[in-house]
Design a protein around this motif. Structure first.
Motif, PDB file in Angstrom:
ATOM      1  N   HIS A  68      11.609 -10.013  52.045  1.00  0.00           N
ATOM      2  CA  HIS A  68      12.146 -10.897  51.025  1.00  0.00           C
ATOM      3  C   HIS A  68      12.689 -12.140  51.713  1.00  0.00           C
ATOM      4  O   HIS A  68      12.709 -12.239  52.926  1.00  0.00           O
ATOM      5  CB  HIS A  68      13.251 -10.209  50.202  1.00  0.00           C
ATOM      6  N   GLY A  69      13.092 -13.117  50.937  1.00  0.00           N
ATOM      7  CA  GLY A  69      13.598 -14.356  51.514  1.00  0.00           C
ATOM      8  C   GLY A  69      12.575 -15.475  51.427  1.00  0.00           C
ATOM      9  O   GLY A  69      11.617 -15.437  50.656  1.00  0.00           O
ATOM     10  N   VAL A  70      12.787 -16.503  52.268  1.00  0.00           N
ATOM     11  CA  VAL A  70      12.001 -17.729  52.184  1.00  0.00           C
ATOM     12  C   VAL A  70      10.536 -17.476  52.500  1.00  0.00           C
ATOM     13  O   VAL A  70       9.641 -17.960  51.793  1.00  0.00           O
ATOM     14  CB  VAL A  70      12.583 -18.783  53.137  1.00  0.00           C
ATOM     15  N   ALA A  71      10.251 -16.733  53.566  1.00  0.00           N
ATOM     16  CA  ALA A  71       8.854 -16.513  53.959  1.00  0.00           C
ATOM     17  C   ALA A  71       8.080 -15.804  52.849  1.00  0.00           C
ATOM     18  O   ALA A  71       6.955 -16.197  52.501  1.00  0.00           O
ATOM     19  CB  ALA A  71       8.801 -15.703  55.254  1.00  0.00           C
ATOM     20  N   ALA A  72       8.678 -14.758  52.280  1.00  0.00           N
ATOM     21  CA  ALA A  72       8.014 -14.042  51.187  1.00  0.00           C
ATOM     22  C   ALA A  72       7.842 -14.946  49.974  1.00  0.00           C
ATOM     23  O   ALA A  72       6.824 -14.888  49.271  1.00  0.00           O
ATOM     24  CB  ALA A  72       8.821 -12.805  50.817  1.00  0.00           C
ATOM     25  N   CYS A 126      17.286 -10.775  45.638  1.00  0.00           N
ATOM     26  CA  CYS A 126      18.494 -10.379  46.374  1.00  0.00           C
ATOM     27  C   CYS A 126      19.075 -11.549  47.158  1.00  0.00           C
ATOM     28  O   CYS A 126      20.217 -11.504  47.597  1.00  0.00           O
ATOM     29  CB  CYS A 126      18.182  -9.210  47.311  1.00  0.00           C
ATOM     30  N   SER A 127      18.276 -12.597  47.347  1.00  0.00           N
ATOM     31  CA  SER A 127      18.750 -13.815  47.993  1.00  0.00           C
ATOM     32  C   SER A 127      18.444 -14.977  47.053  1.00  0.00           C
ATOM     33  O   SER A 127      18.213 -14.783  45.862  1.00  0.00           O
ATOM     34  CB  SER A 127      18.072 -13.997  49.351  1.00  0.00           C
ATOM     35  N   TYR A 128      18.456 -16.196  47.592  1.00  0.00           N
ATOM     36  CA  TYR A 128      18.159 -17.335  46.738  1.00  0.00           C
ATOM     37  C   TYR A 128      16.733 -17.243  46.194  1.00  0.00           C
ATOM     38  O   TYR A 128      16.484 -17.576  45.033  1.00  0.00           O
ATOM     39  CB  TYR A 128      18.325 -18.640  47.528  1.00  0.00           C
ATOM     40  N   ILE A 186      20.867 -26.440  54.360  1.00  0.00           N
ATOM     41  CA  ILE A 186      20.014 -25.274  54.117  1.00  0.00           C
ATOM     42  C   ILE A 186      20.320 -24.666  52.757  1.00  0.00           C
ATOM     43  O   ILE A 186      19.410 -24.285  52.000  1.00  0.00           O
ATOM     44  CB  ILE A 186      20.219 -24.238  55.241  1.00  0.00           C
ATOM     45  N   THR A 187      21.624 -24.567  52.431  1.00  0.00           N
ATOM     46  CA  THR A 187      21.996 -24.013  51.126  1.00  0.00           C
ATOM     47  C   THR A 187      21.453 -24.863  49.987  1.00  0.00           C
ATOM     48  O   THR A 187      20.948 -24.337  48.990  1.00  0.00           O
ATOM     49  CB  THR A 187      23.528 -23.913  51.019  1.00  0.00           C
ATOM     50  N   THR A 188      21.553 -26.181  50.154  1.00  0.00           N
ATOM     51  CA  THR A 188      21.019 -27.077  49.128  1.00  0.00           C
ATOM     52  C   THR A 188      19.513 -26.893  48.979  1.00  0.00           C
ATOM     53  O   THR A 188      18.989 -26.836  47.854  1.00  0.00           O
ATOM     54  CB  THR A 188      21.339 -28.537  49.484  1.00  0.00           C
ATOM     55  N   GLU A 189      18.826 -26.800  50.126  1.00  0.00           N
ATOM     56  CA  GLU A 189      17.376 -26.601  50.080  1.00  0.00           C
ATOM     57  C   GLU A 189      17.026 -25.253  49.438  1.00  0.00           C
ATOM     58  O   GLU A 189      16.070 -25.163  48.660  1.00  0.00           O
ATOM     59  CB  GLU A 189      16.796 -26.670  51.497  1.00  0.00           C
ATOM     60  N   LEU A 190      17.813 -24.218  49.752  1.00  0.00           N
ATOM     61  CA  LEU A 190      17.540 -22.913  49.162  1.00  0.00           C
ATOM     62  C   LEU A 190      17.780 -22.913  47.659  1.00  0.00           C
ATOM     63  O   LEU A 190      17.030 -22.286  46.897  1.00  0.00           O
ATOM     64  CB  LEU A 190      18.416 -21.847  49.831  1.00  0.00           C
ATOM     65  N   LYS A 191      18.827 -23.609  47.229  1.00  0.00           N
ATOM     66  CA  LYS A 191      19.086 -23.692  45.791  1.00  0.00           C
ATOM     67  C   LYS A 191      17.944 -24.423  45.093  1.00  0.00           C
ATOM     68  O   LYS A 191      17.522 -24.037  43.987  1.00  0.00           O
ATOM     69  CB  LYS A 191      20.410 -24.401  45.529  1.00  0.00           C
ATOM     70  N   LEU A 192      17.451 -25.487  45.744  1.00  0.00           N
ATOM     71  CA  LEU A 192      16.315 -26.205  45.173  1.00  0.00           C
ATOM     72  C   LEU A 192      15.082 -25.311  45.139  1.00  0.00           C
ATOM     73  O   LEU A 192      14.338 -25.290  44.139  1.00  0.00           O
ATOM     74  CB  LEU A 192      16.039 -27.471  45.994  1.00  0.00           C
ATOM     75  N   ALA A 193      14.879 -24.546  46.228  1.00  0.00           N
ATOM     76  CA  ALA A 193      13.740 -23.617  46.262  1.00  0.00           C
ATOM     77  C   ALA A 193      13.874 -22.562  45.164  1.00  0.00           C
ATOM     78  O   ALA A 193      12.879 -22.152  44.552  1.00  0.00           O
ATOM     79  CB  ALA A 193      13.656 -22.949  47.637  1.00  0.00           C
ATOM     80  N   ARG A 194      15.111 -22.106  44.915  1.00  0.00           N
ATOM     81  CA  ARG A 194      15.322 -21.125  43.849  1.00  0.00           C
ATOM     82  C   ARG A 194      14.932 -21.702  42.494  1.00  0.00           C
ATOM     83  O   ARG A 194      14.265 -21.030  41.686  1.00  0.00           O
ATOM     84  CB  ARG A 194      16.791 -20.698  43.830  1.00  0.00           C
ATOM     85  N   GLU A 195      15.343 -22.956  42.252  1.00  0.00           N
ATOM     86  CA  GLU A 195      14.992 -23.569  40.971  1.00  0.00           C
ATOM     87  C   GLU A 195      13.486 -23.750  40.838  1.00  0.00           C
ATOM     88  O   GLU A 195      12.924 -23.580  39.749  1.00  0.00           O
ATOM     89  CB  GLU A 195      15.710 -24.924  40.844  1.00  0.00           C
TER      90      GLU A 195
END
Length: 420
Positions: free
Chosen positions: A206-210, A178-180, A145-154
C-alpha cells in the motif's frame, strides 16, 4: 548612696574581616615564598643579589659566637646561618617575581580557558544553528511531501466510482486507504443501460507506489469496459498491461471482474488471485464467487485450465458484495485472531435483503467492533450491489453508523470512518 554605674566589659577582640583579610593577604606571600625556596633559580647568584645579601649579613653571626665563647654546638650551628639567611633573603627577594609569574600563568590559563569557552560556545552555536536549519529543511520537506500526498489523495479519489442508484440496481462504494493513498481499486460502470461492470483489485502493499500502479491500471480497465469485453478477454488484456507496468518491480495484483446482464439476471465473472466474493441472498445464504486463476503481472498465462471463467444468476433482493482482503484480515480485540473469510461470511448472513447502504455500513461497523477501533491497518475497499426489479428506497435516505453517536449520510459514498 549613689549606685556606681556598671563598668562596660572590655571589648572582645574579634576575628572579623580585618583578621581574615590579613590571613588572606598573608597566604599568597607564604605560597610564593615556599615556591621561591624550591625554585632552582633562587640559587643563581648572578640573577639573585638577595642571596649574597643574606649571606653577607649573616657572616658576623659565627664570629660573634666564637668571640662570646659559645659552646661548640652553637658555634657549629652558627656556621649554617649565612647559608640559611642567604636562602631566606634570596627566596624573599624572588617572592614578587614568583607571584608575578604565578599571576601571569593564572591569567594565561584564564585567557586560554576563556578562549576555549568561546570556541566551544561558538561551536555549539554553529551546531545549534545547523541543527535548526536542518530541522527547518526537514519540516519544509515533510510539509511538501504531506501537501503532495494530500493532492495525490484527492486525485486518487476521482478514480472511485460514483454510486449507482436505479430502480433495478443500486451500487454503493466504500474506500478506506490506510494511508493518504492506497493500492485498492474499485470500478462500477454501465456501458449500456442493461449491462453493469463491477471490478475489484488489490495491488500488493500500500502507499504511493501501489497507488501509482492503480492509476496506471485504471485507464486500461475503463477501456476494456467500454469495449464490453467478456471476463476472460478482460483479464487477458489486463494481464498484458500489468506485465508491462509491473516489470522490474516486486509488485503483483489480484483482480476480479463481474459482468452483469440486468435483463438476463446473469453474472459472468473471473477472478485472478483475488479472494472469493459473495452473493448474498435475502434469506441470508451466501454464495462464493471465484475462479482459480493466477495473479496479474506474474506470468503471461494466468488462466486455470479447468475453470477460467464462471457464471451465476441472481434474483430480486440479492446483493453482490465485492471487497479486498483488508476487509477480513483484521485481528480481534480479545484474542488477536484474524476474522478471515469465514468470519466475514458470518457477518453477511445477517444482512440479506437489506439496502446496500445498510449492508456496507453494518459490515464496517461490525468489523470496527470486532477489532475494537475504526482504524484499519490495511487498505479497505467494499462495494455492494443490490438487484431489485421493483422500485427501491433511495439509498441516500439511510444513515450509516460510524462510532458512538456519529453518523454519516450514505451519499456521497467516497469514504467512511473519517478522513485522514
Amino acid at each position: 548612696m549613689p549606685v556606681p554605674s556598671p563598668t562596660p566589659p572590655p571589648p572582645t577582640p574579634t576575628t572579623g574581616s580585618s583578621t581574615t583579610n590579613f590571613v588572606r593577604r598573608r597566604r599568597p606571600f607564604l605560597r610564593a615564598f615556599v615556591r621561591a625556596l624550591t625554585d632552582s633559580r633562587t640559587l643563581e647568584a648572578r640573577t639573585n643579589p638577595s642571596l649574597w645579601l643574606g649571606f653577607v649579613l649573616a657572616m658576623p653571626i659565627p664570629a660573634l659566637a666564637v668571640f662570646a665563647g659559645a659552646p661548640t654546638w652553637i658555634v657549629l650551628l652558627s656556621l649554617t646561618a649565612p647559608v640559611a639567611w642567604g636562602l631566606i633573603l634570596g627566596a624573599a627577594g624572588r617572592v614578587a617575581t614568583v607571584a608575578n609569574e604565578e599571576a601571569h600563568r593564572t591569567e594565561v590559563a584564564a585567557l586560554e580557558a576563556e578562549r576555549e569557552h568561546l570556541k566551544t560556545a561558538t561551536s555549539l552555536r554553529r551546531e545549534v544553528a545547523s541543527e535548526r536549519s536542518q530541522r527547518e529543511e526537514l519540516e519544509a520537506a515533510q510539509n511538501l511531501i504531506t501537501t503532495e500526498l494530500k493532492l495525490a489523495r484527492e486525485i486518487q479519489r476521482t478514480l472511485i466510482p460514483p454510486d449507482i442508484l436505479r430502480s433495478d440496481v443500486q451500487v454503493v462504494v466504500r474506500n478506506i486507504p490506510c494511508s493518504y493513498v492506497g493500492g485498492d481499486y474499485l470500478q462500477a460502470f454501465m456501458p449500456k443501460p442493461d449491462l453493469l461492470y463491477l471490478c475489484v483489485g488489490d495491488v500488493s502493499g500500500h502507499g504511493v507506489a501501489a497507488a501509482l500502479v492503480v492509476n496506471r491500471i485504471h485507464g486500461h480497465v475503463r477501456r476494456l469496459i467500454l469495449e464490453q469485453r467478456p471476463p476472460d478477454q478482460f483479464l487477458e488484456e489486463l494481464n498484458r498491461a500489468a506485465l508491462k507496468i509491473l516489470q522490474h518491480t516486486y509488485f503483483f495484483m489480484t483482480f476480479g471482474v463481474f459482468c452483469i446482464d440486468l435483463t438476463k439476471r446473469r453474472i459472468d465473472f473471473a477472478t485472478a488471485g483475488h479472494p472469493a466474493q459473495f452473493l448474498v441472498h435475502p434469506d441470508g445464504s451466501v454464495e462464493s464467487l471465484s475462479t482459480p486463476n493466477r495473479l496479474l503481472g506474474m506470468d503471461s498465462d494466468i488462466f486455470d485450465p479447468e475453470l477460467p471463467v464462471s457464471s451465476t444468476t441472481f434474483g430480486p433482493g440479492d446483493s453482490l458484495v465485492l471487497f479486498t482482503d483488508g476487509l477480513f484480515e483484521i485481528p480481534g480485540k480479545d484474542d488477536g485472531e484474524i476474522l478471515g473469510e469465514d468470519g466475514l461470511r458470518d457477518v453477511l448472513k445477517n444482512l440479506g435483503g437489506l439496502p446496500p447502504a445498510l449492508v456496507a455500513g453494518d459490515i464496517l461497523q461490525d468489523l470496527a467492533d470486532f477489532q475494537g477501533h475504526s482504524k484499519f491497518e490495511d487498505d479497505v475497499s467494499l462495494m455492494v450491489a443490490r438487484f431489485d426489479p421493483t422500485a427501491a428506497l433511495s439509498a441516500s435516505s439511510y444513515s450509516i453508523p460510524i462510532s458512538g453517536s456519529q453518523t454519516m449520510q450514505a451519499t456521497p459514498f467516497k469514504t467512511i470512518l473519517g478522513t485522514r
